[in-house]
Structure formats: structure tokens, C-alpha cells
Design an enzyme around this catalytic site. Sequence first.
Site, PDB file in Angstrom:
ATOM      1  N   SER A  36      -3.738  -1.305  14.975  1.00 60.25           N
ATOM      2  CA  SER A  36      -4.452  -0.088  15.366  1.00 60.25           C
ATOM      3  C   SER A  36      -4.786  -0.178  16.838  1.00 60.25           C
ATOM      4  CB  SER A  36      -5.742   0.048  14.550  1.00 60.25           C
ATOM      5  OG  SER A  36      -6.585   1.043  15.098  1.00 60.25           O
ATOM      6  N   TYR A  81     -13.452  -4.386  11.245  1.00 59.11           N
ATOM      7  CA  TYR A  81     -12.135  -3.757  11.250  1.00 59.11           C
ATOM      8  C   TYR A  81     -11.409  -4.023  12.566  1.00 59.11           C
ATOM      9  CZ  TYR A  81      -8.469  -0.307  10.551  1.00 59.11           C
ATOM     10  OH  TYR A  81      -7.237   0.300  10.412  1.00 59.11           O
ATOM     11  N   GLY A 117       0.820  -1.213   0.000  1.00 54.49           N
ATOM     12  CA  GLY A 117       0.000   0.000   0.000  1.00 54.49           C
ATOM     13  C   GLY A 117       0.844   1.249   0.000  1.00 54.49           C
ATOM     14  N   ASN A 141       1.402   3.370  -2.211  1.00 60.49           N
ATOM     15  CA  ASN A 141       1.043   4.409  -3.178  1.00 60.49           C
ATOM     16  C   ASN A 141       0.291   5.572  -2.553  1.00 60.49           C
ATOM     17  OD1 ASN A 141      -1.115   2.534  -2.754  1.00 60.49           O
ATOM     18  ND2 ASN A 141      -2.207   3.444  -4.467  1.00 60.49           N
ATOM     19  N   THR A 142      -0.128   5.436  -1.283  1.00 58.42           N
ATOM     20  CA  THR A 142      -0.954   6.483  -0.694  1.00 58.42           C
ATOM     21  C   THR A 142      -0.797   6.516   0.819  1.00 58.42           C
ATOM     22  OG1 THR A 142      -3.226   7.373  -0.631  1.00 58.42           O
ATOM     23  CG2 THR A 142      -2.993   4.995  -0.405  1.00 58.42           C
ATOM     24  N   GLY A 143      -1.167   7.642   1.428  1.00 56.34           N
ATOM     25  CA  GLY A 143      -1.269   7.746   2.871  1.00 56.34           C
ATOM     26  C   GLY A 143      -0.019   7.384   3.642  1.00 56.34           C
ATOM     27  N   ILE A 144      -0.216   6.629   4.716  1.00 54.93           N
ATOM     28  CA  ILE A 144       0.884   6.245   5.595  1.00 54.93           C
ATOM     29  C   ILE A 144       1.933   5.444   4.831  1.00 54.93           C
ATOM     30  CG2 ILE A 144       1.504   4.950   7.679  1.00 54.93           C
ATOM     31  CD1 ILE A 144      -1.461   5.367   8.569  1.00 54.93           C
ATOM     32  N   GLY A 145       1.486   4.561   3.960  1.00 49.05           N
ATOM     33  CA  GLY A 145       2.427   3.736   3.202  1.00 49.05           C
ATOM     34  C   GLY A 145       3.350   4.559   2.324  1.00 49.05           C
TER      35      GLY A 145
END
Length: 275
Positions: free
Chosen positions: A139, A165, A10, A12-16
Site C-alpha cells: 500500500s 497496518y 483472499g 473471494n472478495t474485493g480486489i482479490g
Amino acid sequence: MNGKVCIVTGGNTGIGRETARGLAQRGAKVVLACRDMGRAEAARDDIAGTTGSKDVEVIALDLGSKASIRAFGERFRATHERLDVLVNNAGAWLGSRGTTGDGLEATFGVNHVGTWLLTQELLPLLKKSAPSRIVVLSSALHYRGRMDWDDLQFERRKYSTTAAYNQSKLANVLFTKALARRLEGTGVTVNAVHPGVVATDLMRDYPKLLVKLFHLFLLTPEQGAACSLHVATAPELGGVTGEYFEKSRIKPAATAALDEAAQERLWALTEALAT
């Protein structure tokens, strides 16, 4: 991190994306393992542009597909001689119940089963490259998680996005603890992290106005990546394994995550689902 090879799922976006950027800034060769290749290539160009790194690569990975995970593992092993850090960053929080291409409930299938299988695919190379590290994004919601052993995939009970989740994030910590035991003496460490409550695309299936309002109160992806980067790179953590981190510090995991019988039960169930 010069000369070290890192995978960020992941990425490509956000935290990653910010985790991958931080690793590249530190001199690592970074592989973005992503489902959306267009966004992944844009992220690669962005990371390369801001860090000056020429060692940012993209390889397709869909954590909802066992075939894709195995193909990723095969390609990575064929093109890389080492793997120093695996950051299991990618995750999903769906607005309604969905299934993966393999028929698994999507939140559990992506966040836990896909992560479990990818890690198994890459373990031989991680062991060969030791000392090496695995970082699993969980989380703080794992404290609210409950493993419904009779219905892990919400096939009978009413589906709840939050319960699904939270359960998957508890599964991440149970997995981390069980894997740490299996890796004792190999030089490979594995730790779970809570990035904070971060403005990312995780809730992309929710109404846009709700997401915008929610994002006003959240950390930036760069702030959220700090804990992952610390656990992936800090020299003083070289021998630390099987722990749960918040704000770059070890914190006791939920009581439910410390249950060794539950860790082993989940491992056996996951092994069966991943075959």
C-alpha cells in the site's frame, strides 16, 4: 495465460476476486485461497459464470494459522504440478488489537508473517515452473510505516490500527526486496503493488456508516485489481523484480523499505516467528 496456474489469496472478495476474474479471463487456471469457504465457493461460481472458465478452484487457507498455511501448501503441491503466479492479495485492517490462533498480533501476523510463510511453502513449485511471478499487495501507506523493532506486535505500546497496518505494509515491501535478492537467477520475480484506495471488505470491522461514507470516494475493486493483473501478466515485466508499483508503473519505495539491513533483520525475525 493459457495453461498457467495462479493462486490468489483472499480471492473471494474485493480486489482479490477481481484479480482472479481477470486471470481467468486471460485463460489461466485460478485457485482461490480463502478462509471463508462459503464465500469462496460463491466467488468461484461468479467468476466461472462471467468468464466461462471451468478452471476456477477453491482451497481453504487461513493466513492467521501456520498449520492452515502448511496444509494448504501440502495440498496444493499434491494436486498441482506447476505454479506460475502467486498473488499475495489477502490482508487485514482490524478495528482493535487481536491475535492469530498462533498468538501473533493479527495485522502483522496475517499481512506479513502469513504471507511470508505461504510464499516459502510455494517457492519450490514456483522455481520449478519458472519463469514465474509473485505479486505482493502492499500500500502507499507503507510510506508512513515504521518498524518498531522493540515492539513489532504492540505488546507494550498503545495499539494503533493505522500504525499496525502501515507497519505491515512496510514489512511487505521489505519482504519483497529481500526475497528478490534471494531469487536472483531462478527465473522467479517478486514485486510489490499498491492497488489504489479501493472499496473492499478490508475495513469490515469498522462502523457500517463510516465504511459507507468512506466508500463513496474510493476506486472499485475492478480498478484496484488492474495493477496486480498488470504486474502478474504483462510480458514486458518478465525480468522485472524487487520493485514497487503504483498505477501499473514502477515508483521508488519508501526510504525505509530500501534499507537492506532492515530487510535482513525482518527476514530473520519472521523466520523465527514462522517456525
